[in-house]
Structures are given as structure tokens and as C-alpha cells.
Write a protein that holds these residues in place. Structure first.
Motif, short mmCIF file in Angstrom:
data_model
loop_
_atom_site.label_atom_id
_atom_site.label_comp_id
_atom_site.label_asym_id
_atom_site.label_seq_id
_atom_site.Cartn_x
_atom_site.Cartn_y
_atom_site.Cartn_z
N UNK A 185 3.74 2.24 -13.31
CA UNK A 185 4.06 1.38 -14.46
C UNK A 185 5.54 1.42 -14.81
N UNK A 186 6.34 2.09 -14.00
CA UNK A 186 7.80 2.17 -14.22
C UNK A 186 8.13 2.76 -15.58
N UNK A 212 0.83 -1.21 0.00
CA UNK A 212 0.00 0.00 0.00
C UNK A 212 0.87 1.26 0.00
N UNK A 213 1.91 1.25 0.80
CA UNK A 213 2.79 2.42 0.87
C UNK A 213 3.49 2.66 -0.46
N UNK A 214 3.97 1.60 -1.09
CA UNK A 214 4.66 1.76 -2.36
C UNK A 214 3.74 2.32 -3.44
N UNK A 215 2.44 1.97 -3.36
CA UNK A 215 1.50 2.41 -4.39
C UNK A 215 0.85 3.75 -4.09
N UNK A 246 10.98 3.48 -10.34
CA UNK A 246 9.70 3.35 -9.67
C UNK A 246 8.98 2.08 -10.15
N UNK A 247 8.03 1.56 -9.33
CA UNK A 247 7.70 1.97 -7.97
C UNK A 247 8.88 1.73 -7.03
#
Length: 396
Positions: free
Chosen positions: A130-131, A93-96, A144-145
Motif C-alpha cells: 500500500x506504499x 507477481x514478482x513485485x507483489x 514500495x511496491x
């Protein structure tokens, strides 16, 4: 030994609060970070060096101790399931959701500092997730992410899974680590052996691998943090080691202060590699740094065991809250610091506002998420009913 060490709970809470202050400081010191004050304060580096050598090592040690209390109560399968449920949803959740604003303002500040760049923040979140951002500079690219400050949670989850695998084949691992630690960490060995071990890592792995927080290839950090996690797992229930730490607290504090003065002076004088330190001095500092780190940890554990051995409503509240605090604090700092800097306030006032608003935002976030079942899971509160939210959990 009791089923819970209140002193370790208090130490964990205090360490996370210091970490919040440390990350506020990262906005102001000249070191590289996601956003930076237009008026860096070099002298602030000396304050940052107070906790820099030991803050995260201490947190991994305390986390290992918490895992021991849980592991002795439940099966390996339940331990693994509980920790995955506690750590993995908040990490993803934090990464997104939580971390992207940090990357956004990092790119915004780079664009502002380089007017001719072709970088943009259009459709930022989609490109982030989506990097496909292609946010590159001559110094490298923003991949990213990303997990940024959440690397601690990722590493803690990894160490827990490794530990679970070890427990499957060696169920009394904790008792054996405890016995070994009680044998080795006695007399001068309580200070000497860990310092030599950390010094060896500092002299061999650190120059080659540094600190990346990328999980793969981060050999120095794994050697230090993983060892601290296992040591905490072993010493959690040792009354003998607790008494030794109490007895050593004052000598350890004196050594920690002396080592800090040596390390901070060295790091500050040679902060720009000018003048270049001699090889002998550099090698000496690879022992002074771990002396500072370990003696600080011994002093904190010793004073904590002596004076912080009581629980209560405040500790129950904070023990449950510090994990959500950790999740949101850095994003709060980055977003607010970037925007506060535009107001042109006197720097002491700006820093005070930033600290107050960061802690206020952490408390507000916790008060909100603890009341919403779905959010409690995403913020590491294990999805317990609201009526149980004030109960002291096993900490991460």
C-alpha cells in the motif's frame, strides 16, 4: 538463416548464470545493496568489473534477436499479446510476492545498524503493497511496491511495446536495421562505430542522468539498452554479421582484456574519489568503458557463433528455466545471505554455500512451477501443458 540461433540461446543462459553470480558478489563488495556482509571484500570489485560493463547490454541484445525470430513468424498483434502474456504477469507477481522479502531484509538490516530508529517491520507486506511504510533514512526513502531486479523485465516489456508500434507502420523494420548494420559494421567499423556511440552516451547522458532503473527519466540506460535491443533485432538473421563476428572474435577479446585492465584499475584506484581523477583521465575512461563493453560482446557473440551452434535436451531445459531462475534468484540470495551471515562461518565457505543454495533453489523452483499450470503463467512459462514443458520456447 535457421528459425533459431542456438548460439544465442546458450549465450543467454550463460549470461543469466553470470548474473546470479554477480548478485551473490553484491552481498560481499562494499557497494550499496539490499543486504550486506559484515565483512566486505574490496578486492572482489575487480572480479565484478569483469561483467559489469556489458552483462545487461548483452542480454538486451540477445532479447532483441529473439524478438526478431518471433516477429517474422506472427502478426504484430500476436507478437504483442504473446510478449505481454509472457512478461507482465511475472512482473506484477514478482513485485507483489517475490520482491517484498528483499525490501523486508533491507529494512531489517537498517534497523539493526541504527538502534535508535523509529522504523519497524510490523505488518510489513500490507505497508509494502500500500506504499505506506514510510521507511526513510537521511539518504532517502524506500519506495514500495518496487521491482528491484525485475527492472530488466519491465524495460524489456516496454521496448517490445515500442517495437510493436514501430512494426505497425514499418513492417520491414528488422530487414532495414539489418541492412544498415551490415553496411556500417564492417571492417574496423565493427568495433569503432559502436564504441564511439556508446562513448558519446557515456560522456553526455551518464554524467547527467546516471542509472536509476526507474523507467521514467532513465535516459542513459534507455539509450544503451534500447539501442542494444534494436541492434539485436536487426542482426539476428544476418549471416554476414555472424561471419564478421566470428572473424573478429580474437581481436575483440584482446581489446576487451586490455580495456578491462584499464577500466578496472581506474575504477578500483578511484573507487572512493580519493584521489580525485583528472578531467582528462575521466574523459578517457568514458571511451575505455564502452571499449570494454562492446569488445566483450563482440567476442562473446563471435565465439558463441563459432562453437555454440548446437541444441539438445540440456539447452531446451535451461532455455525454458532461466526466466524463472531470474525471477527468484535475487530474493533467494538476499534471504539466505542475511541469515547465513549470522552463523559466523568462514567467508569462503559461506560464499560457496550461498552460491550452491541459490542455484539449488532456482532449479527447485523451476521444477515445481513448471508442473503447476497457474504458476507456469506467473513464472513466464506461457501456460503450456505439462507435456509440452520440455519444448524449447521463444526466449524473452
Amino acid at each position: 538463416m535457421p528459425d533459431r540461433r542456438y548460439d544465442l540461446d546458450w549465450i543467454r543462459v550463460g549470461a543469466f548464470f553470470l548474473l546470479i553470480l554477480y548478485h551473490v558478489g553484491m552481498f560481499y563488495v562494499p557497494w550499496d545493496w539490499h543486504v550486506k556482509s559484515p565483512h566486505p571484500v574490496e578486492a572482489l570489485e575487480l572480479a565484478m568489473f569483469l561483467t559489469n560493463p556489458w552483462r545487461l547490454t548483452l542480454l538486451f541484445l540477445v532479447s532483441g534477436a529473439a524478438t526478431r525470430f518471433m516477429a517474422d513468424k506472427v502478426s504484430v498483434g500476436k507478437l504483442t499479446g504473446a510478449r505481454v502474456a509472457r512478461l507482465l504477469p511475472p512482473l506484477l507477481f514478482a513485485m507483489a510476492v517475490i520482491v517484498p522479502p528483499q525490501s523486508y531484509y533491507q529494512v531489517v538490516e537498517y534497523i539493526a545498524a541504527h538502534p535508535g530508529t523509529s522504523l519497524t517491520v510490523d505488518h510489513f507486506w500490507v505497508r509494502y503493497i500500500t506504499a505506506s511504510g514510510h521507511w526513510c533514512s537521511p539518504d532517502g526513502c524506500l519506495i514500495t511496491p518496487t521491482w528491484n531486479h525485475m527492472w530488466f523485465v519491465a524495460y524489456l516489456l516496454f521496448y517490445t511495446l515500442v517495437l510493436a508500434g514501430l512494426l505497425l507502420v514499418w513492417r520491414r523494420l528488422g530487414a532495414h536495421i539489418q541492412a544498415a548494420a551490415e553496411t556500417v559494421l564492417r571492417g574496423p567499423g565493427l568495433i569503432l562505430w559502436p564504441v564511439l556511440f556508446l562513448g558519446l552516451l557515456r560522456a553526455t547522458l551518464y554524467p547527467r542522468f546516471g542509472e536509476t532503473h526507474a523507467l521514467i527519466g532513465d535516459h542513459y540506460v534507455h539509450a544503451v539498452s534500447g539501442s542494444a535491443f534494436l541492434l539485436g533485432f536487426g542482426l539476428a538473421k544476418s549471416d554476414l554479421l555472424r561471419r564478421r563476428l566470428i572473424a573478429a572474435r580474437w581481436p575483440a577479446l584482446a581489446l576487451a582484456v586490455a580495456a578491462y585492465l584499464g577500466w578496472a584499475s581506474y575504477a578500483f584506484v578511484y573507487r572512493n574519489d580519493t584521489p580525485i581523477p583528472s578531467d582528462g583521465l575521466r574523459m578517457a575512461m568514458r571511451l575505455v568503458h564502452p571499449l570494454d563493453a562492446w569488445c566483450s560482446i563482440v567476442a562473446i557473440l563471435g565465439f558463441g557463433a563459432k562453437h555454440l551452434n548446437r541444441g539438445g535436451p540440456a539447452l531446451r531445459y535451461l532455455t525454458l528455466g532461466v526466466f524463472p531462475f531470474y525471477l527468484v534468484h535475487q530474493t533467494l540470495i538476499v534471504v539466505m545471505a542475511h541469515n547465513l551471515a549470522k552463523l559466523g562461518l568462514p567467508q569462503p565457505l559461506e560464499a560457496t554455500i550461498l552460491i550452491v543454495l541459490t542455484f539449488a533453489g532456482c532449479f527447485a523452483t523451476y521444477e515445481i512451477v513448471r508442473r503447476v499450470p497457474g504458476l507456469r503463467i506467473l513464472f513466464g512459462l506461457k501456460g503450456q501443458p505439462a507435456a509440452e514443458a520440455s519444448r524449447p520456447p521463444a526466449f524473452a
